[in-house]
Design a protein around this motif. Structure first.
Motif, PDB file in Angstrom:
ATOM      1  N   ALA A  41       8.047  -3.664   1.078  1.00 23.96           N
ATOM      2  CA  ALA A  41       7.321  -2.403   1.254  1.00 23.96           C
ATOM      3  C   ALA A  41       7.984  -1.231   0.543  1.00 23.96           C
ATOM      4  N   HIS A  42       9.153  -1.462  -0.095  1.00 17.10           N
ATOM      5  CA  HIS A  42       9.859  -0.345  -0.707  1.00 17.10           C
ATOM      6  C   HIS A  42      10.175  -0.594  -2.179  1.00 17.10           C
ATOM      7  N   THR A  43       9.325  -1.364  -2.837  1.00 15.83           N
ATOM      8  CA  THR A  43       9.493  -1.488  -4.283  1.00 15.83           C
ATOM      9  C   THR A  43       9.427  -0.104  -4.909  1.00 15.83           C
ATOM     10  N   VAL A  44       8.459   0.688  -4.420  1.00 18.13           N
ATOM     11  CA  VAL A  44       8.348   2.091  -4.821  1.00 18.13           C
ATOM     12  C   VAL A  44       8.018   2.909  -3.573  1.00 18.13           C
ATOM     13  N   ASP A  45       8.730   4.000  -3.349  1.00 16.69           N
ATOM     14  CA  ASP A  45       8.410   4.928  -2.264  1.00 16.69           C
ATOM     15  C   ASP A  45       7.699   6.139  -2.855  1.00 16.69           C
ATOM     16  N   PHE A  46       6.586   6.505  -2.236  1.00 12.67           N
ATOM     17  CA  PHE A  46       5.800   7.627  -2.760  1.00 12.67           C
ATOM     18  C   PHE A  46       6.070   8.891  -1.938  1.00 12.67           C
ATOM     19  N   PRO A  47       6.040  10.066  -2.588  1.00 15.93           N
ATOM     20  CA  PRO A  47       6.444  11.317  -1.929  1.00 15.93           C
ATOM     21  C   PRO A  47       5.340  11.940  -1.085  1.00 15.93           C
ATOM     22  N   THR A  48       4.796  11.169  -0.141  1.00 15.59           N
ATOM     23  CA  THR A  48       3.831  11.716   0.803  1.00 15.59           C
ATOM     24  C   THR A  48       4.568  12.284   2.004  1.00 15.59           C
ATOM     25  N   LEU A  49       3.866  13.069   2.821  1.00 13.31           N
ATOM     26  CA  LEU A  49       4.526  13.728   3.952  1.00 13.31           C
ATOM     27  C   LEU A  49       5.048  12.702   4.951  1.00 13.31           C
ATOM     28  N   ARG A  50       4.201  11.756   5.343  1.00 16.65           N
ATOM     29  CA  ARG A  50       4.606  10.720   6.304  1.00 16.65           C
ATOM     30  C   ARG A  50       4.575   9.351   5.630  1.00 16.65           C
ATOM     31  N   GLY A  51       5.365   8.445   6.152  1.00 19.63           N
ATOM     32  CA  GLY A  51       5.463   7.119   5.553  1.00 19.63           C
ATOM     33  C   GLY A  51       4.188   6.311   5.636  1.00 19.63           C
ATOM     34  N   ASP A  52       3.296   6.633   6.591  1.00 14.54           N
ATOM     35  CA  ASP A  52       2.056   5.863   6.712  1.00 14.54           C
ATOM     36  C   ASP A  52       0.851   6.573   6.088  1.00 14.54           C
ATOM     37  N   ASP A  53       1.070   7.642   5.336  1.00 14.51           N
ATOM     38  CA  ASP A  53      -0.045   8.285   4.628  1.00 14.51           C
ATOM     39  C   ASP A  53      -0.568   7.349   3.541  1.00 14.51           C
ATOM     40  N   LEU A  54      -1.891   7.218   3.452  1.00 17.64           N
ATOM     41  CA  LEU A  54      -2.544   6.344   2.465  1.00 17.64           C
ATOM     42  C   LEU A  54      -1.984   4.923   2.523  1.00 17.64           C
ATOM     43  N   ILE A  55      -1.655   4.459   3.719  1.00 18.53           N
ATOM     44  CA  ILE A  55      -0.925   3.196   3.821  1.00 18.53           C
ATOM     45  C   ILE A  55      -1.750   1.998   3.344  1.00 18.53           C
ATOM     46  N   THR A  56      -3.074   2.034   3.482  1.00 20.54           N
ATOM     47  CA  THR A  56      -3.877   0.897   3.034  1.00 20.54           C
ATOM     48  C   THR A  56      -3.932   0.810   1.515  1.00 20.54           C
ATOM     49  N   LEU A  57      -3.464   1.861   0.829  1.00 21.82           N
ATOM     50  CA  LEU A  57      -3.475   1.855  -0.631  1.00 21.82           C
ATOM     51  C   LEU A  57      -2.077   1.696  -1.224  1.00 21.82           C
ATOM     52  N   LEU A  58      -1.032   2.106  -0.473  1.00 21.09           N
ATOM     53  CA  LEU A  58       0.310   2.173  -1.044  1.00 21.09           C
ATOM     54  C   LEU A  58       1.232   1.065  -0.567  1.00 21.09           C
ATOM     55  N   ASN A  59       0.859   0.316   0.472  1.00 17.53           N
ATOM     56  CA  ASN A  59       1.753  -0.694   1.032  1.00 17.53           C
ATOM     57  C   ASN A  59       1.125  -2.077   1.018  1.00 17.53           C
ATOM     58  N   PRO A  60       1.935  -3.153   0.881  1.00 15.04           N
ATOM     59  CA  PRO A  60       1.424  -4.491   1.197  1.00 15.04           C
ATOM     60  C   PRO A  60       1.036  -4.499   2.680  1.00 15.04           C
ATOM     61  N   LEU A  61      -0.100  -5.108   3.028  1.00 14.49           N
ATOM     62  CA  LEU A  61      -0.611  -5.012   4.394  1.00 14.49           C
ATOM     63  C   LEU A  61      -0.332  -6.283   5.193  1.00 14.49           C
ATOM     64  N   ASN A  62      -0.166  -6.080   6.486  1.00 11.13           N
ATOM     65  CA  ASN A  62       0.091  -7.185   7.406  1.00 11.13           C
ATOM     66  C   ASN A  62      -1.251  -7.754   7.862  1.00 11.13           C
ATOM     67  N   PRO A  63      -1.607  -8.980   7.459  1.00 13.50           N
ATOM     68  CA  PRO A  63      -2.916  -9.534   7.834  1.00 13.50           C
ATOM     69  C   PRO A  63      -3.027  -9.878   9.311  1.00 13.50           C
ATOM     70  N   PHE A  64      -1.911  -9.831  10.059  1.00 14.38           N
ATOM     71  CA  PHE A  64      -1.933 -10.131  11.494  1.00 14.38           C
ATOM     72  C   PHE A  64      -2.061  -8.869  12.343  1.00 14.38           C
TER      73      PHE A  64
END
Length: 400
Positions: free
Chosen positions: A129-152
């Motif tokens: 989840a940290h190949t690249v960190d993006f400078p958003t205010l919170r770590g879960d901002d735009l999370i469905t676009l910026l992070n690999p998602l947990n299918p469970f």
């Protein structure tokens, strides 16, 4: 005879010492008191917008605030052993009043760190989840676009995409190249009776510029990851998640840094062609690209500021017409050491079939956050230097 008497007088003290009870030797104890580290991030914002959670209603949010405590000790082989425990507030904390449902244990791991090897076991960041960190205010901002998602994940806690139970081994080559192999238990909130068995395994590779010299390197960080997630639903036996990305310094400067963050996340192997449930949207084959342009002003002896524009687009490969894009524009002004004034606009558009599942039918979610952020990292009894601080574990906007 006189000579013998004189000798007895001379050696009398030694004879007395020889007959005294001897103290029990104290076992040699090479240990010192452990190094203690305390770190925290507090975020408080006034939020207004139209989202699935808050439709046209102003709210006060303190989600993504965290507190971490860690202890480190020098080992007999000169390696470093450490333990870290911490919790982070979730969106549920904004409304919860008398229980702990809004607190998520996001760090609880034991770490062994030698010059070349690092072994870790426990709850911590998803390694991919940290190949690249993006400078958003919170770590879960735009999370469905910026992070690999947990299918469970059932979708109620964004932290289930960011953190997992991990055991990993990392080879460190000259503090620049890091090869990691890991196995994970991705948190299964869809089936809470599924146990805690291993359901994912993968590798990561990352290059990092030498600490302190990041602004002088054209590409200070880049890397890729691969994870295989074993899943047995909807006719799918497993999915592969591949991500790659890096940071490019467009203007190499200590005081006026301009950098570009780019990332691509590809997920394949699912047979889902229509969305029936929220976890379907986390599991379906997709490709997501994201980029962020950031300007960081860091004048000597004065408070700096940061401007960042992040944009991302996601396309679902087997669900006809399903796609999403989002953007976040943030401005951070440093008021003092670790204390910031923050403002962010965030918007995310979804196609109709995706919005019906992910955002309660709202095609375009948008919100504005204005607030304050305080972060600190304090070390007591400092005598060793692990490669990263506890604050490095947290999502940051202006690096401390």
């Amino acid at each position: 005879m006189k000579k013998l008497f004189c000798m007895l007088i001379l050696f009398k003290p030694l004879l007395s010492w020889a007959t005294m009870a001897q103290p029990v030797p104290i076992p040699e104890d090479q240990s010192l008191s452990p190094q203690i580290e305390l770190a925290a991030v507090g975020i408080g914002t006034l939020n207004y917008g139209r989202t699935a959670e808050h439709d046209g209603q102003g709210t006060i949010s303190f989600s993504d605030s965290s507190l971490l405590v860690g202890a480190s000790q020098r080992l007999y082989d000169e390696a470093i052993g450490s333990f870290t425990l911490g919790g982070v507030t979730t969106d549920a904390a904004d409304a919860a009043s008398n229980d702990s449902s809004g607190l998520f244990i996001h760090q609880a791991f034991v770490n062994y760190q030698s010059a070349q090897w690092e072994f870790l076991a426990g709850r911590t960041d998803n390694p991919s989840a940290h190949t690249v960190d993006f400078p958003t205010l919170r770590g879960d901002d735009l999370i469905t676009l910026l992070n690999p998602l947990n299918p469970f994940s059932n979708g109620e806690s964004a932290e289930e995409h960011r953190y997992s139970n991990v055991v990993s081994a990392t080879l460190n080559q000259n503090l620049s190249y890091f090869e990691n192999i890991h196995a994970q238990h991705l948190i299964n909130s869809v089936d809470t009776n599924s146990g805690t068995g291993i359901n994912s395994a993968g590798i990561t590779f990352q290059y990092l510029a030498p600490p302190g010299l990041e602004v002088f390197d054209r590409v200070p960080s880049w890397g890729f990851s691969y994870d295989y997630v074993h899943i047995d639903s909807n006719g799918t036996s497993g999915i592969s998640q591949i991500s790659a990305g890096g940071v490019i310094n467009l203007n190499k400067s200590v005081t006026d840094l301009i950098d570009l963050h780019i990332q691509d996340i590809l997920s394949v192997g699912s047979n889902i062609s229509t969305f029936q449930t929220l976890p379907d949207t986390f599991q379906a084959d997709s490709n997501s690209v994201a980029a962020s342009l950031r300007y960081l002003n860091s004048p000597f002896g004065k408070g700096g500021y940061q401007l960042a524009l992040t944009a991302a687009y996601k396309n679902y490969l087997k669900v006809t017409g399903a796609n999403s894009w989002g953007t976040a524009l943030s401005a951070i002004k440093r008021l003092g050491q670790g204390f910031d004034l923050a403002i962010q606009y965030q918007g995310q558009w979804r196609s109709t079939e995706l919005a019906a599942i992910q955002s309660k039918g709202i095609d375009y979610e948008q919100s504005v956050d204005v607030g304050l952020v305080f972060s600190f990292d304090t070390i007591f009894n400092q005598h060793i230097s692990p490669r990263r601080s506890l604050l490095n574990q947290q999502h940051q906007y202006i690096p401390n």
